[in-house]
Write a protein that holds these residues in place. Sequence first.
Motif, PDB file in Angstrom:
ATOM      1  N   LEU A  92       0.855  -1.193   0.000  1.00 55.79           N
ATOM      2  CA  LEU A  92       0.000   0.000   0.000  1.00 55.79           C
ATOM      3  C   LEU A  92       0.887   1.238   0.000  1.00 55.79           C
ATOM      4  O   LEU A  92       1.703   1.426   0.910  1.00 55.79           O
ATOM      5  CB  LEU A  92      -0.897  -0.006   1.241  1.00 55.79           C
ATOM      6  CG  LEU A  92      -1.708   1.275   1.479  1.00 55.79           C
ATOM      7  CD1 LEU A  92      -2.722   1.513   0.363  1.00 55.79           C
ATOM      8  CD2 LEU A  92      -2.417   1.223   2.828  1.00 55.79           C
ATOM      9  N   TYR A 198     -15.371  -4.725   3.667  1.00 57.13           N
ATOM     10  CA  TYR A 198     -14.227  -4.173   4.401  1.00 57.13           C
ATOM     11  C   TYR A 198     -14.521  -4.208   5.899  1.00 57.13           C
ATOM     12  O   TYR A 198     -15.484  -3.593   6.362  1.00 57.13           O
ATOM     13  CB  TYR A 198     -13.976  -2.737   3.922  1.00 57.13           C
ATOM     14  CG  TYR A 198     -12.743  -2.086   4.490  1.00 57.13           C
ATOM     15  CD1 TYR A 198     -11.502  -2.721   4.438  1.00 57.13           C
ATOM     16  CD2 TYR A 198     -12.802  -0.823   5.077  1.00 57.13           C
ATOM     17  CE1 TYR A 198     -10.366  -2.109   4.944  1.00 57.13           C
ATOM     18  CE2 TYR A 198     -11.666  -0.212   5.584  1.00 57.13           C
ATOM     19  CZ  TYR A 198     -10.455  -0.865   5.516  1.00 57.13           C
ATOM     20  OH  TYR A 198      -9.323  -0.270   6.033  1.00 57.13           O
ATOM     21  N   GLY A 246      -5.936  -1.807  10.356  1.00 57.94           N
ATOM     22  CA  GLY A 246      -5.717  -0.365  10.189  1.00 57.94           C
ATOM     23  C   GLY A 246      -4.242  -0.049  10.062  1.00 57.94           C
ATOM     24  O   GLY A 246      -3.373  -0.753  10.582  1.00 57.94           O
ATOM     25  N   SER A 247      -3.983   1.029   9.326  1.00 58.83           N
ATOM     26  CA  SER A 247      -2.603   1.406   9.065  1.00 58.83           C
ATOM     27  C   SER A 247      -1.857   1.694  10.372  1.00 58.83           C
ATOM     28  O   SER A 247      -2.349   2.447  11.207  1.00 58.83           O
ATOM     29  CB  SER A 247      -2.622   2.650   8.173  1.00 58.83           C
ATOM     30  OG  SER A 247      -1.338   2.897   7.718  1.00 58.83           O
ATOM     31  N   GLY A 272      -4.584  -7.039   6.221  1.00 57.86           N
ATOM     32  CA  GLY A 272      -3.610  -5.955   6.335  1.00 57.86           C
ATOM     33  C   GLY A 272      -3.653  -5.318   7.713  1.00 57.86           C
ATOM     34  O   GLY A 272      -4.511  -5.618   8.544  1.00 57.86           O
ATOM     35  N   GLY A 274      -0.525  -3.619  10.390  1.00 58.98           N
ATOM     36  CA  GLY A 274       0.445  -4.068  11.394  1.00 58.98           C
ATOM     37  C   GLY A 274       1.319  -5.227  10.963  1.00 58.98           C
ATOM     38  O   GLY A 274       2.015  -5.822  11.789  1.00 58.98           O
ATOM     39  N   ILE A 275       1.310  -5.574   9.664  1.00 58.76           N
ATOM     40  CA  ILE A 275       2.210  -6.643   9.188  1.00 58.76           C
ATOM     41  C   ILE A 275       3.505  -5.965   8.759  1.00 58.76           C
ATOM     42  O   ILE A 275       3.525  -5.202   7.797  1.00 58.76           O
ATOM     43  CB  ILE A 275       1.577  -7.428   8.015  1.00 58.76           C
ATOM     44  CG1 ILE A 275       0.277  -8.093   8.477  1.00 58.76           C
ATOM     45  CG2 ILE A 275       2.550  -8.461   7.461  1.00 58.76           C
ATOM     46  CD1 ILE A 275      -0.510  -8.766   7.361  1.00 58.76           C
TER      47      ILE A 275
END
Length: 321
Positions: A92, A198, A246-247, A272, A274-275
């Motif tokens: 992203l 989502y 969340g980002s 997605g 926190g990876i």
Amino acid sequence: MTSVHFLQRSPSKLTLSYAHNKKYFSTEIVKPLQRLIVAMLKTKKDQYLLDFLKNYFTFTLVNKYIFVWFMSNFLSNLYQLKNDGKKALAVLIDPDQSEESVLNIAHHCQANSVDFVFVGGSLTTAGILSEAIKNIKKNYFGKIYIFPGNEFMIDNNADGILFLSLLSGRNPEYLIGKQLVAAPLLAASNLEIIPTAYLLIDGGKETSVSYISNTKPIPSDKSDIAIATALAGKMLGMQCVYMDAGSGALNPIPEKMISSVMKSVNLPLIIGGGIRNIDTATKAFSSGADLIVIGNGAEDDRSIIEQISAVRDSFSVKIEF
Ligand code: 1GP
């Protein structure tokens, strides 16, 4: 065993009939391919055309249903990978970062065969988005999908858009309001539209999505709620599930939640938030993610892209006897 049978031509549409396991099916052919077919009909015999079409369709059996996709379609790619036991990686890219940074991340995505680039953010404007997509294209030659934070994030230079409905929340604006504002613009665009359920999952801190959408995430220990929400999305016709902590999430989505949603909802699963290292990526893939998304991790350290690409590839190794 699948074989293409014949094309039916009517003034307004083309229909492809085909056989799969001795049963017959037919499907309408979408406009861009129609134009291509008409051009080919002028120069080639129908038999050549049918052979040509076989290369453009993929037939996937999921439960009792047959899905017909074009080979270049986002979902067909995911189904194809799933069938082959492979995994996918998306990076992203936040369009608000410097041009140099966007170009550099795009370069690393290309160098490591990242499957997709997602582009978007909670506050991005159309102009900034457009500029970022142009820059990404200079260095990355794969497919670029918009991950929209609002209804203004539409740009024809991308390949497609995740048409998100924030099902974990109870804010009608993010469930349907922004979508209906965007719909006429999207209908007039060339973008591939990907109807996406989502789900925001609690990642240990308040995220931009949660704050801006004024919605609460699903608690990370409530797999049953995540399953029910994803199932409702599937029943509403959405074609993939994106579970996002969340980002910049402190905690990625727990393995238990990923595996229970994967087992209960038979749709491509995107994970997605926190990876940011080999361990968290391995856990997400092992528990059932078809596609993982990395954002902040790649922004902070480009080598993460290479490391997580290697994790993705390790799931694709086939042992031959
Ligand atoms: C956020 O899933 C993406 O929507 C990526 O999250 O920035 O934490 O990797 P990160």
